[in-house]
Each structure stands twice: as structure tokens, then as C-alpha cells.
Design a protein around this motif. Structure first.
Motif, short mmCIF file in Angstrom:
data_model
loop_
_atom_site.label_atom_id
_atom_site.label_comp_id
_atom_site.label_asym_id
_atom_site.label_seq_id
_atom_site.Cartn_x
_atom_site.Cartn_y
_atom_site.Cartn_z
N GLY A 37 2.86 20.43 -8.40
CA GLY A 37 1.69 20.98 -7.73
C GLY A 37 1.91 22.46 -7.42
O GLY A 37 2.80 23.10 -7.99
N LEU A 38 1.11 22.99 -6.51
CA LEU A 38 1.17 24.40 -6.17
C LEU A 38 2.56 24.82 -5.69
O LEU A 38 3.08 25.87 -6.10
N VAL B 277 -2.98 2.18 -3.75
CA VAL B 277 -2.68 3.57 -3.42
C VAL B 277 -3.76 4.11 -2.49
O VAL B 277 -4.96 3.89 -2.69
N GLY B 278 -3.32 4.82 -1.43
CA GLY B 278 -4.24 5.48 -0.52
C GLY B 278 -3.69 6.83 -0.12
O GLY B 278 -2.49 7.08 -0.25
N TYR B 279 -4.56 7.71 0.38
CA TYR B 279 -4.16 9.06 0.75
C TYR B 279 -4.62 9.37 2.17
O TYR B 279 -5.72 9.00 2.58
N VAL B 280 -3.78 10.07 2.92
CA VAL B 280 -4.12 10.41 4.30
C VAL B 280 -4.96 11.67 4.40
O VAL B 280 -5.55 11.94 5.45
N ASP B 281 -5.03 12.46 3.33
CA ASP B 281 -5.75 13.72 3.41
C ASP B 281 -6.19 14.18 2.01
O ASP B 281 -5.68 13.69 1.00
N VAL B 282 -7.13 15.07 1.96
CA VAL B 282 -7.59 15.82 0.79
C VAL B 282 -8.41 15.00 -0.21
O VAL B 282 -9.52 15.39 -0.58
N ILE B 283 -7.87 13.89 -0.69
CA ILE B 283 -8.56 13.11 -1.72
C ILE B 283 -8.61 11.64 -1.32
O ILE B 283 -8.01 11.22 -0.34
N GLY B 284 -9.33 10.86 -2.08
CA GLY B 284 -9.40 9.43 -1.89
C GLY B 284 -8.74 8.70 -3.04
O GLY B 284 -8.33 9.32 -4.02
N PRO B 285 -8.62 7.39 -2.91
CA PRO B 285 -9.17 6.60 -1.82
C PRO B 285 -8.43 6.83 -0.51
O PRO B 285 -7.22 7.06 -0.51
N THR B 286 -9.16 6.77 0.59
CA THR B 286 -8.54 6.90 1.90
C THR B 286 -7.73 5.64 2.20
O THR B 286 -7.83 4.62 1.49
N LEU C 297 0.86 -1.18 0.00
CA LEU C 297 0.00 0.00 0.00
C LEU C 297 0.89 1.23 0.00
O LEU C 297 1.63 1.47 0.96
N LEU C 298 0.85 1.98 -1.08
CA LEU C 298 1.63 3.21 -1.19
C LEU C 298 0.74 4.35 -0.70
O LEU C 298 -0.33 4.60 -1.26
N VAL C 299 1.18 5.02 0.37
CA VAL C 299 0.35 6.05 1.01
C VAL C 299 0.97 7.42 0.78
O VAL C 299 2.13 7.66 1.14
N ALA C 300 0.19 8.33 0.21
CA ALA C 300 0.65 9.69 -0.04
C ALA C 300 -0.24 10.68 0.70
O ALA C 300 -1.27 10.31 1.26
N HIS C 301 0.17 11.96 0.68
CA HIS C 301 -0.61 12.98 1.39
C HIS C 301 -1.94 13.23 0.72
O HIS C 301 -2.99 13.22 1.36
N GLY C 302 -1.92 13.48 -0.56
CA GLY C 302 -3.12 13.83 -1.31
C GLY C 302 -3.14 15.30 -1.69
O GLY C 302 -2.77 16.16 -0.89
N THR C 303 -3.51 15.58 -2.91
CA THR C 303 -3.61 16.94 -3.42
C THR C 303 -4.66 16.97 -4.52
O THR C 303 -4.87 15.98 -5.22
N ARG C 304 -5.32 18.12 -4.68
CA ARG C 304 -6.29 18.25 -5.76
C ARG C 304 -5.62 18.55 -7.10
O ARG C 304 -6.28 18.52 -8.14
N ASP C 305 -4.33 18.86 -7.08
CA ASP C 305 -3.61 19.05 -8.32
C ASP C 305 -3.46 17.70 -9.01
O ASP C 305 -2.91 16.76 -8.42
N PRO C 306 -3.92 17.56 -10.24
CA PRO C 306 -3.88 16.24 -10.90
C PRO C 306 -2.48 15.67 -11.08
O PRO C 306 -2.30 14.46 -11.22
N GLY C 307 -1.46 16.54 -11.06
CA GLY C 307 -0.10 16.05 -11.23
C GLY C 307 0.37 15.19 -10.07
O GLY C 307 1.18 14.28 -10.25
N GLY C 308 -0.11 15.47 -8.86
CA GLY C 308 0.31 14.71 -7.69
C GLY C 308 -0.13 13.26 -7.74
O GLY C 308 0.70 12.34 -7.70
N PRO C 309 -1.45 13.00 -7.84
CA PRO C 309 -1.90 11.61 -7.94
C PRO C 309 -1.33 10.87 -9.14
O PRO C 309 -1.10 9.67 -9.08
N ARG C 310 -1.09 11.60 -10.23
CA ARG C 310 -0.53 10.95 -11.42
C ARG C 310 0.85 10.35 -11.10
O ARG C 310 1.14 9.21 -11.48
#
Length: 228
Positions: free
Chosen positions: A185-186, A43-52, A11-24
Motif C-alpha cells: 500500500g501507500l 472478512v471485515g474491516y474496521v475503517d475505510v472500506i467494507g464489509p464492515t 472473522l478476520l478483521v483488518a483496518h481497511g485501505t483503498r489500495d487494492p493490494g491490502g484487501p487482496r
């Protein structure tokens, strides 16, 4: 000690961002890691977007190796991620060390700097996202020292937000900025707007990063996950 099948999913866990470049980038890293390790990678995210994290674990049979795709062991790595895993009731999840700081990350940073036009003797400004967590800031300082040794100069980190000194306050026209960022991202766009000699790309899906993911996974399997 957990006894289970060899080669559990990752399970690769990232922060999460609404910028499409991050999840990509995270998805591409997951695909590359899956090909390298020959195991399913979720893949899962701890914040901002899913999947959680909980949603990702629901589709991953146990045991699972969870790797924080973070460059420093701040709050999300040390507190948030373990709490989210505990909340699922799962007791078969092994959490590895985060991606950074590590020599493999340094190798990727150096390649990105060279691609931006940096050459030995040019000044480097190390720039990280920033944090109010002292453990995370300590990891950033360690990462700056590692890159400094490879560049042949002492590097003191600067920060895009939260911590000081601020990158935009200490940068100079002759600097090449080394962003301690995994994905675009930003924050990277803010650096790209600065009047400097060059801004390296984010670390991204670099061969050294894929190798590091494989090492983190294998160490977890060796130390915490055993075949029946």
C-alpha cells in the motif's frame, strides 16, 4: 462461558485501505486460513472500506471467533473493534489477540529480508506504520527486539508516519528495511522510494502467518468456546 458447536466460523478483521493490494492480501489470508482450519472464514474491516464488522457478522452465525489482523494492539484492536461488535448486540463473539507481535511474524519478517538480499552482518532498519497509541508503540518495540535477536543486532524501530524517529530521516544507503506491514500500500511504496540497500516485501500470506492465525483460532476455541 459460551456453550456451542465445535469449530465456529472465523472473522478476520483488518483496518481497511483503498489500495487494492491490502484487501487482496486479507482475502488470500482468509482463504488460506479456511483451508488450514476447515472452517468458514469471513472478512471485515474496521475503517475505510467494507464489509464492515457488523456486515460481516450478519452473515456469520454464532458463535464467532474474531481475529484482529493487526500487528500491534492499538486503538482499533482495544477500543474500536470491541465497540463495533457490541453495537451489533452480539454476545457470542470471542476476540483473539492480534497477529503481532509474535515469533511467527518474526519468522516471516526474516524470510522477507533474506529475499530482499539481506545477509547476516548487513544493517537492518525496522520500519512500522506509526501510531499515537503507546500500547501500539510498545508492541512495535517488542517486535523490533524479536527480529533483532534473529538478525544478531539491536533494532530500534522507526516509523513511516505519526511517531518518531521517521524512517526517511534515519535510513542510510547501507540499510535493509524490514517493513512491519502486513500488506502492500501507500506506506510500503514510501519505503520503496528510499535510497537504501534493499526494502523487504510486506509480511503478506506467509506460512508462518497462516500457522499463527490457526493458533489464535484454536486457543480461542479451547479457552472460550465449548461444545454442548
Amino acid at each position: 462461558m459460551r456453550r456451542c458447536a465445535v469449530n465456529p466460523p472465523l472473522l478476520l478483521v483488518a483496518h481497511g485501505t483503498r489500495d487494492p493490494g491490502g484487501p487482496r492480501v486479507v482475502e488470500e489470508l482468509a482463504e488460506a486460513a479456511s483451508a488450514r482450519l476447515d472452517v468458514p472464514v469471513h472478512v471485515g474491516y474496521v475503517d475505510v472500506i467494507g464489509p464492515t464488522v457488523a456486515e460481516a457478522l450478519a452473515s456469520a452465525p454464532g458463535p464467532v471467533v474474531a481475529l484482529p489482523a493487526f500487528l500491534a494492539a492499538g486503538y482499533h484492536v482495544r477500543v474500536d473493534l470491541p465497540a463495533q461488535i457490541r453495537a451489533t448486540g452480539r454476545e457470542d463473539v470471542t476476540i483473539t489477540e492480534p497477529l503481532g507481535p509474535a515469533p511467527e511474524i518474526t519468522a516471516a519478517l526474516l524470510d522477507r529480508l533474506r529475499a530482499a538480499g539481506w545477509r547476516p552482518g548487513d544493517r537492518v532498519l525496522f520500519s512500522a506504520a506509526g501510531s499515537s497509541d503507546e500500547r501500539a508503540l510498545s508492541d512495535v518495540r517488542a517486535a523490533a527486539r524479536l527480529l533483532g535477536r534473529r538478525c544478531g543486532q539491536w533494532l530500534t524501530p522507526s516509523y513511516i508516519t505519526t511517531a518518531s524517529p521517521a524512517t526517511d530521516a534515519v535510513c542510510a544507503p547501507g540499510h535493509f528495511i524490514a517493513p512491519y506491514l502486513l500488506a502492500p500500500g501507500l506506506f510500503h511504496r514510501r519505503l520503496a522510494d528510499l535510497r537504501v540497500a534493499g526494502v523487504a516485501d510486506p509480511i503478506g500470506v506467509h506460512p508462518a502467518v497462516i500457522e499463527l492465525v490457526a493458533q489464535r483460532y484454536r486457543a480461542a476455541v479451547r479457552d472460550d468456546v465449548y461444545a454442548a
